[in-house]
Design an enzyme around this catalytic site. Structure first.
Site, PDB file in Angstrom:
ATOM      1  N   ASP A 104      -5.028   3.907  -4.642  1.00  0.00           N
ATOM      2  CA  ASP A 104      -5.051   4.371  -3.260  1.00  0.00           C
ATOM      3  C   ASP A 104      -6.176   5.390  -3.070  1.00  0.00           C
ATOM      4  O   ASP A 104      -6.248   6.385  -3.790  1.00  0.00           O
ATOM      5  CB  ASP A 104      -3.706   5.008  -2.916  1.00  0.00           C
ATOM      6  N   TYR A 120       9.863  12.880 -13.270  1.00  0.00           N
ATOM      7  CA  TYR A 120      11.048  12.014 -13.315  1.00  0.00           C
ATOM      8  C   TYR A 120      11.533  11.662 -11.911  1.00  0.00           C
ATOM      9  O   TYR A 120      11.883  10.508 -11.627  1.00  0.00           O
ATOM     10  CB  TYR A 120      12.181  12.677 -14.098  1.00  0.00           C
ATOM     11  N   HIS A 134       0.846  -1.196   0.000  1.00  0.00           N
ATOM     12  CA  HIS A 134       0.000   0.000   0.000  1.00  0.00           C
ATOM     13  C   HIS A 134       0.880   1.245   0.000  1.00  0.00           C
ATOM     14  O   HIS A 134       1.814   1.358   0.785  1.00  0.00           O
ATOM     15  CB  HIS A 134      -0.899  -0.009   1.247  1.00  0.00           C
TER      16      HIS A 134
END
Length: 142
Positions: A64, A113, A22
């Protein structure tokens, strides 16, 4: 062979999805993305589009629901308000497939990035459309 698993998902990718916890991030990247230098763990799906990959991954991976932005895309350089066609496609797939649909949020290119470098894995696809990159945060299965 297993049933009900999208056949485009490789054994290595299935293992990565199962091993993630998670709050871990996974990147689905286009063919131009610097996956080898960005990813701790690089998984390749050459010849597969980022949209097909997103749909297959979201069929297994919960987004999530405890964070405001569980799906992030890269802003268009010099035009942060632009919505490339592939980003609109990502939103459509999330709305139709995710267990907790969320609005796609954007990150500036270099911030994207940096976030990708910390991801659990990078899935390098054969996607040729520009800005075909998305970061997903894994949720929990209730």
């Amino acid at each position: 062979m297993l049933r009900n698993i999208p056949p485009i998902l490789s054994p290595d990718l299935l293992h990565a999805l199962a091993a993630m916890g998670h709050g871990d991030d996974i990147v689905i990247a286009d063919a131009n993305f610097p996956g080898t230098s960005m990813g701790r763990r690089l998984l390749r799906l050459d010849g597969i589009s980022a949209t097909d990959t997103l749909e297959a991954v979201l069929g297994l991976l919960p987004l999530d629901s405890f964070v405001p932005d569980p799906a992030l895309v890269m802003e268009v350089v010099d035009d942060p308000d632009a919505v490339p066609e592939i980003v609109a496609d990502f939103q459509t797939i999330i709305d139709a497939t995710a267990d907790h649909p969320a609005k796609v949020a954007r990150l500036e290119r270099f911030a994207f990035y940096e976030r990708a470098k910390e991801a659990f894995a990078v899935i390098q696809t054969g996607e040729t459309r520009l800005y075909g990159n998305i970061i997903l945060k894994k949720g929990v299965i209730g």
